[in-house]
Design a protein around this motif. Structure first.
Motif, PDB file in Angstrom:
ATOM      1  N   THR A 193       0.833  -1.201   0.000  1.00  0.00           N
ATOM      2  CA  THR A 193       0.000   0.000   0.000  1.00  0.00           C
ATOM      3  C   THR A 193       0.868   1.252   0.000  1.00  0.00           C
ATOM      4  N   LEU A 194       1.996   1.202   0.711  1.00  0.00           N
ATOM      5  CA  LEU A 194       2.905   2.352   0.743  1.00  0.00           C
ATOM      6  C   LEU A 194       3.409   2.670  -0.663  1.00  0.00           C
ATOM      7  N   THR A 205       0.621   3.970  -2.851  1.00  0.00           N
ATOM      8  CA  THR A 205       0.316   5.366  -2.517  1.00  0.00           C
ATOM      9  C   THR A 205       1.295   6.298  -3.226  1.00  0.00           C
ATOM     10  N   LEU A 206       2.580   5.934  -3.192  1.00  0.00           N
ATOM     11  CA  LEU A 206       3.590   6.763  -3.873  1.00  0.00           C
ATOM     12  C   LEU A 206       3.315   6.804  -5.381  1.00  0.00           C
ATOM     13  N   VAL A 250       0.468   9.182  -6.106  1.00  0.00           N
ATOM     14  CA  VAL A 250       0.869  10.587  -5.960  1.00  0.00           C
ATOM     15  C   VAL A 250       1.726  11.027  -7.149  1.00  0.00           C
ATOM     16  N   ARG A 251       2.524  10.097  -7.666  1.00  0.00           N
ATOM     17  CA  ARG A 251       3.321  10.432  -8.864  1.00  0.00           C
ATOM     18  C   ARG A 251       2.405  10.826 -10.016  1.00  0.00           C
ATOM     19  N   PRO A 288      -0.003  14.644  -8.437  1.00  0.00           N
ATOM     20  CA  PRO A 288       0.770  15.266  -7.346  1.00  0.00           C
ATOM     21  C   PRO A 288      -0.076  16.091  -6.374  1.00  0.00           C
ATOM     22  N   ALA A 323      -0.853  15.110  -2.736  1.00  0.00           N
ATOM     23  CA  ALA A 323       0.132  15.265  -1.660  1.00  0.00           C
ATOM     24  C   ALA A 323      -0.072  16.533  -0.843  1.00  0.00           C
ATOM     25  N   ARG A 324      -1.031  17.376  -1.266  1.00  0.00           N
ATOM     26  CA  ARG A 324      -1.260  18.617  -0.498  1.00  0.00           C
ATOM     27  C   ARG A 324      -2.124  18.327   0.722  1.00  0.00           C
ATOM     28  N   PHE A 325      -1.557  18.601   1.904  1.00  0.00           N
ATOM     29  CA  PHE A 325      -2.261  18.349   3.157  1.00  0.00           C
ATOM     30  C   PHE A 325      -2.382  19.637   3.972  1.00  0.00           C
ATOM     31  N   GLN A 326      -3.410  19.682   4.805  1.00  0.00           N
ATOM     32  CA  GLN A 326      -3.488  20.732   5.820  1.00  0.00           C
ATOM     33  C   GLN A 326      -3.836  20.058   7.148  1.00  0.00           C
ATOM     34  N   ALA A 367      -4.977  14.102   0.434  1.00  0.00           N
ATOM     35  CA  ALA A 367      -5.349  13.124  -0.589  1.00  0.00           C
ATOM     36  C   ALA A 367      -6.588  13.603  -1.359  1.00  0.00           C
ATOM     37  N   GLN A 399     -10.579  14.750   5.425  1.00  0.00           N
ATOM     38  CA  GLN A 399     -10.436  13.424   6.029  1.00  0.00           C
ATOM     39  C   GLN A 399     -10.913  13.477   7.481  1.00  0.00           C
ATOM     40  N   ARG A 407      14.230  13.152   5.455  1.00  0.00           N
ATOM     41  CA  ARG A 407      12.830  13.195   5.020  1.00  0.00           C
ATOM     42  C   ARG A 407      11.869  13.506   6.156  1.00  0.00           C
ATOM     43  N   VAL A 425      -1.012   5.399   5.276  1.00  0.00           N
ATOM     44  CA  VAL A 425      -0.542   4.026   5.483  1.00  0.00           C
ATOM     45  C   VAL A 425      -0.150   3.760   6.938  1.00  0.00           C
ATOM     46  N   GLY A 433      -1.694  24.145   9.487  1.00  0.00           N
ATOM     47  CA  GLY A 433      -0.384  24.087   8.845  1.00  0.00           C
ATOM     48  C   GLY A 433      -0.497  23.440   7.481  1.00  0.00           C
ATOM     49  N   ILE A 459       1.137  21.629   4.270  1.00  0.00           N
ATOM     50  CA  ILE A 459       2.316  20.817   3.952  1.00  0.00           C
ATOM     51  C   ILE A 459       2.061  20.065   2.649  1.00  0.00           C
ATOM     52  N   ASP A 460       3.069  20.047   1.813  1.00  0.00           N
ATOM     53  CA  ASP A 460       2.981  19.307   0.547  1.00  0.00           C
ATOM     54  C   ASP A 460       3.886  18.081   0.682  1.00  0.00           C
ATOM     55  N   LEU A 461       3.289  16.902   0.717  1.00  0.00           N
ATOM     56  CA  LEU A 461       4.049  15.693   1.026  1.00  0.00           C
ATOM     57  C   LEU A 461       4.938  15.212  -0.117  1.00  0.00           C
ATOM     58  N   LEU A 462       4.920  15.933  -1.245  1.00  0.00           N
ATOM     59  CA  LEU A 462       5.866  15.608  -2.318  1.00  0.00           C
ATOM     60  C   LEU A 462       7.305  15.683  -1.795  1.00  0.00           C
ATOM     61  N   ASN A 480      10.317  19.526   3.089  1.00  0.00           N
ATOM     62  CA  ASN A 480       9.690  18.439   3.843  1.00  0.00           C
ATOM     63  C   ASN A 480       8.623  18.944   4.813  1.00  0.00           C
TER      64      ASN A 480
END
Lengths: 187, 187
Positions: free
Chosen positions: A15-16, A19-20, A23-24, A27, A30-33, A56, A60, A167, B77, B121, B123-126, B137
């Motif tokens: 799943t990891l 998920t990557l 996102v590829r 993109p 990948a934006r989260f708040q 995602a 959420q 990272r 995940v 906050g 954050i862009d997880l890219l 990061n």
């Protein structure tokens, strides 16, 4: 017939990696708040609740809301109900490096044994107290010492720590800073 | 006859001012070292314990040890057992500003009503995912919105927020950065 879910270090690596890949292709996923809400209780004691977030591509929700208290110890005129905010900051750093390390080890196929990190932060409260303008308010230095056991040699295990550092969201913010805007809406 | 302990906002201001006087006479009392110990549990789930610290010229024990968990949500995940490290970072900031605000209000004789702070906050997880070297990061920006009620006018209440910002350890670290040394001791 169901497929068997393979977990290394408790990480669902299929799943990891999926998920990557997702996102590829997209993109913006990948934006989260992230959000938190802090409420004053009494004196230096306060409570922060953490629930939903954006990421995602959607809001959420969580099954449960989390609650975290902070306070000052009695020697700093608090009631010691909970860790200090400065200690919470060390926790955020230790947790971020640790979560990353476990994911990286799983992705590299390294089975972890016991992994711990000891954190220390030096702070001179003359700054916060307003007693010496030459002393900063925050930590002067933070040290983190990792002890990593796993089925790899010492160099590979040390590389896990190094990659976790490279990272880590919290390490980046602590070492490079972040713009913080504070608004006041009196009520 | 015992003296009456006056508490404003739950803050023992007599002891607070006496503490500041003691530190003025003996500045070394202001040197503190806070500590935390993070242990990996499974996957992105880990637990940090926080106990004693050094400060006020001596090792300080606590009556209880505190324990704080972190995890990633399922969309990242994880198993969502606890807030993410990035959310813990927001909590540390909200708590630090809030504890400071309550002390400052007490010192100024302002009785607080309900006080809350909402934190966000971005954050862009890219960055964390290693998919775009141009993306950092950590958080790109953090916003804090205070709602302060109390027996003072709007300008005085806004000044509490401003002074809390000026004397916050966590705000200082987040906006100015701090040296972090990470050591790896494989076992």
């Amino acid at each position: 017939m169901s497929t068997t879910q393979i977990r290394t270090n408790g990480v669902d690596t299929d799943t990891l990696f999926a998920t990557l890949d997702a996102v590829r292709l997209q993109p913006a996923l990948a934006r989260f708040q992230f959000r938190a809400s802090t409420r004053w209780l009494s004196g230096t004691h306060n409570r922060t609740t953490i629930g939903g977030f954006y990421g995602a591509g959607a809001e959420q929700a969580r099954e449960q809301e989390f609650s975290i208290d902070a306070d000052h110890p009695t020697v700093l005129v608090g009631d010691d109900h909970a860790p200090t905010p400065a200690e919470h900051l060390l926790q955020a750093l230790g947790a971020c490096l640790m979560s990353g390390l476990a994911n990286i080890a799983a992705a590299r196929g390294i089975e972890l044994g016991e992994v711990t990190a000891e954190l220390e932060g030096d702070i001179d409260l003359l700054g916060i107290f307003g007693l010496d303008d030459g002393v900063r308010n925050g930590f002067q230095e933070i040290r983190v010492t990792f002890h990593v056991a796993g089925d790899a040699d010492a160099e590979q295990l040390a590389r896990l720590v190094e990659q976790a550092r490279r990272r880590s969201a919290v390490y980046d913010v602590l070492t490079h800073g972040v713009p913080v805007r504070i608004l006041s809406a009196s009520s």
